[in-house]
Design a protein around this motif. Structure first.
Motif, PDB file in Angstrom:
ATOM      1  N   THR A  23      -2.393 -15.551   2.357  1.00  0.00           N
ATOM      2  CA  THR A  23      -1.818 -15.808   1.024  1.00  0.00           C
ATOM      3  C   THR A  23      -2.758 -15.693  -0.146  1.00  0.00           C
ATOM      4  OG1 THR A  23      -2.595 -18.103   1.789  1.00  0.00           O
ATOM      5  CG2 THR A  23      -0.555 -17.573   2.391  1.00  0.00           C
ATOM      6  N   SER A  24      -3.891 -15.042   0.348  1.00  0.00           N
ATOM      7  CA  SER A  24      -4.892 -14.695  -0.751  1.00  0.00           C
ATOM      8  C   SER A  24      -4.637 -13.632  -1.525  1.00  0.00           C
ATOM      9  CB  SER A  24      -6.415 -14.632   0.200  1.00  0.00           C
ATOM     10  OG  SER A  24      -6.222 -13.293   0.678  1.00  0.00           O
ATOM     11  N   ASP A  25      -5.408 -13.441  -2.381  1.00  0.00           N
ATOM     12  CA  ASP A  25      -5.479 -12.219  -3.348  1.00  0.00           C
ATOM     13  C   ASP A  25      -5.744 -10.826  -2.695  1.00  0.00           C
ATOM     14  OD1 ASP A  25      -4.294 -13.824  -5.316  1.00  0.00           O
ATOM     15  OD2 ASP A  25      -5.699 -13.431  -6.919  1.00  0.00           O
ATOM     16  N   VAL A  26      -6.380 -10.942  -1.601  1.00  0.00           N
ATOM     17  CA  VAL A  26      -6.779  -9.934  -0.773  1.00  0.00           C
ATOM     18  C   VAL A  26      -5.493  -9.447   0.319  1.00  0.00           C
ATOM     19  CG1 VAL A  26      -9.282 -10.149  -1.233  1.00  0.00           C
ATOM     20  CG2 VAL A  26      -8.268 -11.095   0.848  1.00  0.00           C
ATOM     21  N   ALA A  27      -4.522 -10.123   0.419  1.00  0.00           N
ATOM     22  CA  ALA A  27      -3.841 -10.062   1.577  1.00  0.00           C
ATOM     23  C   ALA A  27      -2.966  -8.483   1.319  1.00  0.00           C
ATOM     24  CB  ALA A  27      -2.381 -11.080   1.252  1.00  0.00           C
ATOM     25  N   GLY A  28      -2.781  -8.035   0.049  1.00  0.00           N
ATOM     26  CA  GLY A  28      -2.278  -6.740  -0.011  1.00  0.00           C
ATOM     27  C   GLY A  28      -3.409  -5.772   0.308  1.00  0.00           C
ATOM     28  N   LEU A  29      -4.622  -6.046  -0.069  1.00  0.00           N
ATOM     29  CA  LEU A  29      -5.910  -5.069   0.293  1.00  0.00           C
ATOM     30  C   LEU A  29      -5.735  -4.904   1.916  1.00  0.00           C
ATOM     31  CD1 LEU A  29      -8.560  -5.696  -2.115  1.00  0.00           C
ATOM     32  CD2 LEU A  29      -7.140  -3.839  -2.102  1.00  0.00           C
ATOM     33  N   GLY A  30      -5.285  -5.930   2.644  1.00  0.00           N
ATOM     34  CA  GLY A  30      -5.638  -6.102   3.930  1.00  0.00           C
ATOM     35  C   GLY A  30      -4.471  -5.317   4.583  1.00  0.00           C
ATOM     36  N   LYS A  31      -3.390  -5.521   4.139  1.00  0.00           N
ATOM     37  CA  LYS A  31      -2.192  -4.886   4.629  1.00  0.00           C
ATOM     38  C   LYS A  31      -2.133  -3.207   4.221  1.00  0.00           C
ATOM     39  CE  LYS A  31       2.722  -5.125   5.848  1.00  0.00           C
ATOM     40  NZ  LYS A  31       3.878  -5.898   5.679  1.00  0.00           N
ATOM     41  N   TYR A  32      -2.366  -2.940   2.987  1.00  0.00           N
ATOM     42  CA  TYR A  32      -1.933  -1.724   2.284  1.00  0.00           C
ATOM     43  C   TYR A  32      -3.368  -0.988   2.165  1.00  0.00           C
ATOM     44  CZ  TYR A  32       2.691  -3.385   2.170  1.00  0.00           C
ATOM     45  OH  TYR A  32       3.953  -3.733   2.752  1.00  0.00           O
ATOM     46  N   GLY A  33      -4.495  -1.707   2.144  1.00  0.00           N
ATOM     47  CA  GLY A  33      -5.722  -1.070   2.040  1.00  0.00           C
ATOM     48  C   GLY A  33      -6.021  -1.060   0.602  1.00  0.00           C
ATOM     49  N   THR A  34      -7.235  -0.310   0.276  1.00  0.00           N
ATOM     50  CA  THR A  34      -7.619  -0.225  -1.154  1.00  0.00           C
ATOM     51  C   THR A  34      -6.511   0.384  -1.971  1.00  0.00           C
ATOM     52  OG1 THR A  34      -8.935   1.494  -0.636  1.00  0.00           O
ATOM     53  CG2 THR A  34      -9.783  -0.690  -1.031  1.00  0.00           C
ATOM     54  N   ALA A  35      -5.636   1.539  -0.915  1.00  0.00           N
ATOM     55  CA  ALA A  35      -4.686   2.219  -1.684  1.00  0.00           C
ATOM     56  C   ALA A  35      -3.598   1.492  -2.389  1.00  0.00           C
ATOM     57  CB  ALA A  35      -4.239   3.218  -0.718  1.00  0.00           C
ATOM     58  N   GLU A  36      -3.427   0.148  -2.144  1.00  0.00           N
ATOM     59  CA  GLU A  36      -2.519  -0.517  -2.699  1.00  0.00           C
ATOM     60  C   GLU A  36      -2.845  -0.544  -4.360  1.00  0.00           C
ATOM     61  OE1 GLU A  36      -3.285  -4.865  -3.136  1.00  0.00           O
ATOM     62  OE2 GLU A  36      -1.455  -5.432  -3.157  1.00  0.00           O
ATOM     63  N   VAL A  37      -3.896  -0.153  -4.924  1.00  0.00           N
ATOM     64  CA  VAL A  37      -4.060  -0.248  -6.251  1.00  0.00           C
ATOM     65  C   VAL A  37      -3.447   0.895  -6.955  1.00  0.00           C
ATOM     66  CG1 VAL A  37      -6.094  -1.778  -5.834  1.00  0.00           C
ATOM     67  CG2 VAL A  37      -6.434   0.679  -6.576  1.00  0.00           C
ATOM     68  N   VAL A  38      -3.008   1.862  -6.599  1.00  0.00           N
ATOM     69  CA  VAL A  38      -2.861   3.074  -7.127  1.00  0.00           C
ATOM     70  C   VAL A  38      -1.571   2.834  -8.089  1.00  0.00           C
ATOM     71  CG1 VAL A  38      -1.268   5.213  -6.886  1.00  0.00           C
ATOM     72  CG2 VAL A  38      -3.242   4.656  -5.066  1.00  0.00           C
ATOM     73  N   ALA A  39      -0.653   1.955  -7.761  1.00  0.00           N
ATOM     74  CA  ALA A  39       0.442   1.785  -8.846  1.00  0.00           C
ATOM     75  C   ALA A  39      -0.212   1.008  -9.982  1.00  0.00           C
ATOM     76  CB  ALA A  39       1.406   0.651  -7.937  1.00  0.00           C
ATOM     77  N   GLY A  40      -0.946  -0.093  -9.772  1.00  0.00           N
ATOM     78  CA  GLY A  40      -1.585  -0.787 -10.999  1.00  0.00           C
ATOM     79  C   GLY A  40      -2.215  -0.060 -11.657  1.00  0.00           C
ATOM     80  N   GLN A  41      -3.317   0.738 -11.297  1.00  0.00           N
ATOM     81  CA  GLN A  41      -4.100   1.677 -11.945  1.00  0.00           C
ATOM     82  C   GLN A  41      -3.320   2.546 -12.797  1.00  0.00           C
ATOM     83  OE1 GLN A  41      -7.206   0.378 -11.759  1.00  0.00           O
ATOM     84  NE2 GLN A  41      -8.415   1.861 -11.081  1.00  0.00           N
ATOM     85  N   HIS A  42      -2.555   3.154 -12.156  1.00  0.00           N
ATOM     86  CA  HIS A  42      -1.270   4.236 -12.931  1.00  0.00           C
ATOM     87  C   HIS A  42      -0.683   3.433 -14.239  1.00  0.00           C
ATOM     88  CE1 HIS A  42       1.686   7.035 -14.091  1.00  0.00           C
ATOM     89  NE2 HIS A  42       2.662   6.016 -13.849  1.00  0.00           N
ATOM     90  N   ARG A  43      -0.070   2.343 -13.918  1.00  0.00           N
ATOM     91  CA  ARG A  43       0.630   1.582 -14.930  1.00  0.00           C
ATOM     92  C   ARG A  43      -0.548   1.425 -16.086  1.00  0.00           C
ATOM     93  NH1 ARG A  43       1.695  -3.708 -17.754  1.00  0.00           N
ATOM     94  NH2 ARG A  43       3.543  -3.184 -18.648  1.00  0.00           N
ATOM     95  N   ALA A  44      -1.919   0.789 -15.759  1.00  0.00           N
ATOM     96  CA  ALA A  44      -2.689   0.566 -16.679  1.00  0.00           C
ATOM     97  C   ALA A  44      -3.124   1.829 -17.479  1.00  0.00           C
ATOM     98  CB  ALA A  44      -3.678  -0.165 -16.316  1.00  0.00           C
ATOM     99  N   GLY A  45      -2.831   2.946 -17.199  1.00  0.00           N
ATOM    100  CA  GLY A  45      -3.632   4.070 -17.454  1.00  0.00           C
ATOM    101  C   GLY A  45      -4.751   4.487 -17.155  1.00  0.00           C
ATOM    102  N   GLY A  46      -5.295   3.721 -15.979  1.00  0.00           N
ATOM    103  CA  GLY A  46      -6.583   3.828 -15.471  1.00  0.00           C
ATOM    104  C   GLY A  46      -6.612   4.665 -14.149  1.00  0.00           C
ATOM    105  N   LEU A  47      -5.620   5.561 -14.016  1.00  0.00           N
ATOM    106  CA  LEU A  47      -5.610   6.243 -12.677  1.00  0.00           C
ATOM    107  C   LEU A  47      -6.302   7.892 -13.235  1.00  0.00           C
ATOM    108  CD1 LEU A  47      -5.037   6.585  -9.561  1.00  0.00           C
ATOM    109  CD2 LEU A  47      -2.717   7.433 -10.261  1.00  0.00           C
ATOM    110  N   PRO A  48      -7.536   7.925 -12.878  1.00  0.00           N
ATOM    111  CA  PRO A  48      -8.179   9.202 -13.359  1.00  0.00           C
ATOM    112  C   PRO A  48      -7.389  10.443 -12.877  1.00  0.00           C
ATOM    113  CG  PRO A  48      -9.811   7.898 -12.603  1.00  0.00           C
ATOM    114  CD  PRO A  48      -8.471   7.398 -11.978  1.00  0.00           C
ATOM    115  N   THR A  49      -6.857  11.442 -13.818  1.00  0.00           N
ATOM    116  CA  THR A  49      -5.934  12.405 -13.529  1.00  0.00           C
ATOM    117  C   THR A  49      -6.668  13.708 -14.281  1.00  0.00           C
ATOM    118  OG1 THR A  49      -4.393  10.688 -13.536  1.00  0.00           O
ATOM    119  CG2 THR A  49      -3.545  13.392 -13.667  1.00  0.00           C
ATOM    120  N   ARG A  50      -6.461  14.917 -13.254  1.00  0.00           N
ATOM    121  CA  ARG A  50      -6.887  16.136 -14.130  1.00  0.00           C
ATOM    122  C   ARG A  50      -8.272  16.092 -14.505  1.00  0.00           C
ATOM    123  NH1 ARG A  50      -2.826  19.902 -15.039  1.00  0.00           N
ATOM    124  NH2 ARG A  50      -0.788  19.330 -14.054  1.00  0.00           N
TER     125      ARG A  50
END
Lengths: 78, 736
Positions: B231-258
């Motif tokens: 139930t913690s804020d690391v639950a998603g990181l546990g199940k989906y790994g650090t890769a969980e953050v891809v969506a949020g990083q993209h949405r924030a304009g913070g996913l380094p591209t090219r």
């Protein structure tokens, strides 16, 4: 009123797997983001966007709104 | 000896083969607590300024930490420190897995490695005894093969192996130190330091669990953590790994591209953590990912590590090489405009086979892609290769060429900053490096405190040296524990954000000293907060440390690192950002974002003032060093001397043909480095039965320790529950 929503990352597990984090919800008129989160069972620290704009939990929802929810740890805030 | 520690540090001289055990006084442990702070003590004490990173005089220190080997989550961590062959600055890198705990069980808090062996060797440590053994039969072999060979040779599949792959042997400047064939002390190129020392591996096996002062309190915290994870804020990181953050990083304009030209990657969903989980984790075909597709570190309930596999096709990959973290998905993915998840998994596996940092490797390839796209590098440079954004096959090919130092890969093995200096033609315009280290996948343009931290961090651009900006707003109660109670608007880079960067930098520095996982312990979203970390540390040691003392430990480590750099003549002039960060991003939510150079300089001045460092040199002042108990670093009342570094080449570099550091003095002529001579001799030889050197622990265990050891032996087959779970999910090759 009816709103569309998408739960990103691990938050999608609050819904059945086949939903893949997407759904629609019927809410009473005047419901706020906090009401939506409560109905979905979101307990983590989250970032919420309504129609692609970041909004606080007190933000009043409108019929047809599109809501995106990200866990705060994943970013998502614009 | 304080509770929690073994009280022993193993010193190894690889030149002579002599070894001895040091038993430091208790105050040594409380001052540094472990990790890189402890290792830095030896680097600062024993190394001279100007030491060649790839020479015999570089000191490589490996230290676990205060909590390592106990049952609480997030404790099995080990730090490596040495002078970095990538940056020329202090090098520092953390890694997890099972090796750190096993090293403590084997009787050591750390290992200090000096010298340079005349031939490949490995260090074998078992329950307080140690010896150097011939490793000619392991040289040139990839990590998985070496792990299997050592398990067979030592006749024990529970032996933990820390090693370098061929990239470390080939002195790739961002070579990693690997364990489990999929965990890395990845950053700053310390695998090349180990390679230069001709130390192929360290194999450990131990059965002595650390003594704990207050078992009941530690167990209470341990159980709370395990119960809270779902139930913690690391639950998603546990199940989906650090890769969980891809969506949020993209949405924030913070996913380094090219290559950091944009913060938005349209095809982000193809490389997202949920996609990885649904399609490529082991067991995905029948919904058994949680059982087979997630791995862990010793006794950790979070289980964030990925076990991915590609069953067929050009990127077929076996699962023992783990799976990509967020950073890896970004560097080999969005940095290179590649959305082919299988190709990224393959590149990740190649890095783990050859032993390379996925961040610097992917980012260096992205730099080459932009240079090629902009016409600054051509087929005449690449040996006929066309290197364009989006070409997944080329990205995978280059990754392997770098590991082997083949063709154009030999240039890229130098890292992008050196490569740009060698090529010239304005290719430095496309660098994303600070102090010569490639930037990780968190964008200072979007999270402004990182502009400061990337520039000022003593070992180059790093995303795990401070808490990122959004947490100040999102976790106010936890932030208040470390005196941060004035969250600021997004994109601010004012004095309060500078203070936020510095204070959280001190805490993260303490995390790397106590040596715990930053996903499990930390100031914001992590499973345990700062006060709980202090409780855990006190439960293990019986000390009475407070949050301020913890913060001081972190500040001490940071100052030690700056003092190390100061001796090398590296100070404020190196606290810079790449030019590219001063240009506007294109597209997505961060369209137009850039770092303002004047604002950045103001922030840097404020940072030095708050750190109580010399504003002109950027070095710690004598007063600051004295206040942190580092007066022994002050010479004649002056701050650490700025020594002009000799430009001599190491014996190892001479063998590779690699150019000397070229960051400050660009090399005009392009030179492709060759493989070291030893690589050519890499043929399988019979396993050496006789040790090259052997020694026994200097001191016999005290009666109480023997009693604990006997008890530990009696329960040697019982590991914490998380370990049992992990054992089930381990790749079959580990046979656990």
């Amino acid at each position: 009123m009816r709103v569309e929503f998408r739960l990103y990352g691990g938050l999608r597990d609050l819904l059945p797997a086949e939903a893949r984090g997407r759904g629609e919800l019927e809410l009473v008129t005047g419901a706020a983001v906090a009401d939506l989160l409560a109905q979905l069972g979101v307990q983590r620290t989250v970032v919420v966007a309504c129609n692609d704009e970041d909004v606080p939990a007190t933000h009043a929802l409108q019929d047809g709104d599109k809501i995106a929810v990200f866990s705060a740890v994943s970013g998502g805030r614009i | 000896m304080p509770y929690g520690y073994t009280g022993k540090i193993l010193h190894v001289d690889l030149t002579s083969g002599k070894m001895h055990v040091e038993q430091p006084q208790p105050d040594f442990y409380r001052r540094y607590m472990g990790g890189s702070a402890m290792g830095l003590h030896y680097l600062l004490r024993d190394m001279r300024a100007g030491t060649d990173p790839l020479g015999a005089d570089n000191v490589l220190a490996l230290f676990n930490g205060l909590l390592t080997g106990t049952a609480i989550s997030g404790q099995s961590r080990m730090t490596a420190v040495a002078k970095s062959p990538l940056t020329g600055c202090i090098g520092d890198s953390q890694g997890g897995g099972f090796f750190p705990a096993e090293l403590k069980f084997a009787g050591f808090d750390g290992i200090v490695l000096r010298g340079q062996s005349p031939r490949p060797v490995y260090l074998w440590i078992k329950d307080g005894e140690f010896e150097l053994r011939d490793a000619a039969h392991l040289w040139g072999r990839i990590t998985g093969d070496v792990e299997d060979a050592l398990h067979a040779e030592l006749d024990d599949n529970r032996v933990e192996v820390l090693q370098i792959g061929p990239a470390g042997e080939n002195l790739v400047r961002y070579a990693a130190i690997m364990s489990m064939s999929n965990r890395a002390n990845g950053r700053t190129g310390l695998g090349a330091v180990m390679g230069a020392k001709k130390l192929k591996a360290i194999a450990v096996r131990g059965t002595h669990k650390p003594a704990v002062a207050d078992k009941a309190s530690l167990m209470e915290l341990t159980k709370w953590g395990a119960k809270t994870v779902p139930t913690s804020d690391v639950a998603g990181l546990g199940k989906y790994g650090t890769a969980e953050v891809v969506a949020g990083q993209h949405r924030a304009g913070g996913l380094p591209t090219r290559n950091f030209s944009s913060g938005s990657f349209d095809d982000w969903e193809k490389i997202d953590g949920t996609t990885l989980y649904d399609t490529r984790l082991k067991g995905a075909e029948n919904g058994q990912q949680d059982r087979f597709g997630r791995d862990t570190c010793y006794s950790c309930a979070v289980r964030c590590k990925r076990v991915s596999e590609v069953a067929e096709g050009p990127y077929k990959t076996e699962h023992r090489y783990g799976g990509p973290e967020y950073e890896t998905l970004a560097t080999f993915g969005s940095y290179c405009a590649i959305d082919d998840l299988d190709a990224i998994i393959r590149a990740n596996a190649l890095c783990n086979m050859y032993g390379m940092d996925t961040i610097s490797c992917g980012a260096t390839i992205a730099w080459a892609m932009e240079c090629f796209e902009k016409g600054r590098i051509g087929v005449e440079d690449t040996g006929g290769l066309t290197i364009r954004y989006g070409d997944a096959a080329m990205m995978v090919k280059l990754t392997e060429m770098i590991g082997k130092r083949e063709g154009f890969g030999a240039l890229l093995a130098e890292g992008s900053a050196r490569a740009a200096a060698i090529v010239g033609r304005g290719t430095d315009e496309y660098l994303i490096t600070s102090k010569g280290q490639e930037a990780p996948a968190h964008m200072p343009q979007v999270k402004r405190s990182l502009a400061l931290v990337y520039a000022a961090n003593p070992f180059g651009a790093d995303h795990q040296s401070s808490e990122h900006d959004p947490s100040y707003t999102d976790y106010p109660q936890r932030m208040a524990q470390i005196g941060l109670d004035k969250p600021q608007e997004k994109l601010a880079l004012n004095e309060e954000i500078v203070r936020y960067a510095m204070v959280t930098q001190h805490l993260y520095s303490a995390l790397d000293s106590i040596n715990v996982c930053q996903f499990v312990f930390g100031p914001a979203w992590q499973l345990y907060d700062t006060e709980q970390l202090v409780q855990a540390a006190n439960a293990v040691t019986g000390w009475d440390i407070t949050v301020p003392e913890l913060m001081e430990v972190g500040e001490r480590r940071l100052n030690m690192m700056r003092a190390f750099n100061a001796r090398e003549g590296i100070g404020r002039e190196s606290d810079t950002l790449p030019k590219k960060f001063m240009k506007p991003l294109a597209g997505g939510k961060s369209d137009g974002y850039m770092i303002d150079s004047n604002q950045f300089e103001d922030a840097l001045n404020t940072y030095y003032r708050l750190c109580e460092w010399d504003a002109v040199t950027g070095n710690p002042t004598p007063a600051k060093l004295n206040s942190l108990g580092l007066g022994w670093l002050v010479v004649d009342g002056k701050q650490p001397a700025r020594v002009k570094v000799a430009a001599g080449r190491s014996a190892a570099a001479k063998k590779t043909g690699a150019k000397k550091p070229a960051i400050k003095q660009p090399i005009a002529k392009k030179v492709a480095a060759k493989k070291p001579a030893a690589k050519k001799r890499a043929v399988k030889k019979p396993v050496a039965k006789k040790p090259i050197a052997k020694a026994k622990s200097a001191a016999k265990p005290k009666p109480a320790a023997r009693k604990r050891a006997a008890k530990a032996k009696a329960v040697a087959t019982r590991r914490p529950a998380a370990k049992k779970t992990a054992a089930k999910s381990k790749p079959a090759a580990r046979k656990r």
